[in-house]
Design a protein around this motif. Structure first.
Motif: not given
Length: 261
Positions: A161-168, A215-217, A233-235
């Motif tokens: 949820l939070s990562l999707a908000i970041t991308i939006i 971030l999408a990946v 680590l990627g994140f």
């Protein structure tokens, strides 16, 4: 049998292909700007090739880390140092353009009529779209931190949820910046102000685009349960890059939009 914790990578064609694609993209862009025939096709084809190479190269790295287990703690430490050095190099890149903007604005030459912004340049209102974009980008920095804590706690739903908000939020930022470019009364060829303005904001916008893809990946990997509390680590690198983008934008807003106008 391997007696050390480091990963010796296999021979890969992707660095060579990436170099060829980058060379073709740069050559095509320069030729396109100068009106050479078919240069735009070279730039577009090379850009598509670069996207493909980046995709398969990223795929190979994920295979090494997730499925083959080559990214030990020692390897991860080296990758972190590499990312930090990359960000330092980016800081130097931005510093050069900030220096150019500051040099011209603090001591405007006679060609600029001794004023800043130069005569004929109508600077953008810093408390319009730029201030709104600042709030949006700072909010995205908060949401990516939220995603980091969710991953550390093993809460995948909150992380998604939070990562999707970041991308939006990142997409909204990019949309507002595109609108700003379309509605601006000056272009990159309008004196040193236009050149410095579009180089700084455009370079930052490119970093926002790259960070959004990064971030999408991570969002895709998180949805596939590849990011775990003890292995993400990627994140971490994506979040570090995004915070760097946030800080640079704050400086761009203060120096270019507010003080520079």
């Amino acid at each position: 049998m391997q007696k050390h914790p480091f990963h010796l990578v296999d021979a890969s064609p992707w660095p060579l292909f990436a170099s060829i694609a980058l060379g073709g993209f740069t050559t095509g862009l320069v030729g396109w700007f100068h009106g050479y025939l078919y240069a735009d096709y070279l730039a577009f084809t090379s850009f598509l090739s670069l996207i493909y190479v980046a995709t398969v190269w990223w795929r190979d790295i994920l295979r090494e880390s997730v499925y083959q287990g080559h990214h030990t703690r020692a390897v991860q430490t080296g990758i972190r140092y590499g990312m930090i050095l990359f960000i330092v190099s980016e800081i130097m890149l931005f510093a050069g353009f900030f220096w150019a903007f500051g040099h011209s604005s603090l001591a405007p030459t006679i060609e600029l009529a001794g004023v800043w912004p130069p005569r004929g340049i109508e600077a953008l209102d810093p408390f319009g779209i730029p201030f709104l974009n600042t709030l949006i980008l700072l909010s995205s920095g908060a949401s990516v931190t939220w995603a980091h804590y969710a991953i550390l706690l093993g809460d995948r739903k909150q992380g998604i949820l939070s990562l999707a908000i970041t991308i939006i939020l990142a997409a909204i930022f990019t949309g507002f910046q595109a609108y700003e470019y379309v509605s601006a009364s000056f272009t990159i060829s309008d004196s040193v102000y236009g050149s410095a303005f579009y180089m700084l904001t455009g370079l930052h916008g490119t970093h926002v685009l790259v960070g959004t893809i990064f971030l999408a990946v991570c969002l895709y990997r998180l949805s596939k349960a590849e990011l775990r509390p003890d292995h993400h680590l990627g994140f971490e690198l994506a979040a570090l890059y995004w915070h760097f983008v946030d800080v640079v934008w704050l400086i761009v807003f203060i120096v270019v939009y507010w003080w520079g106008s």
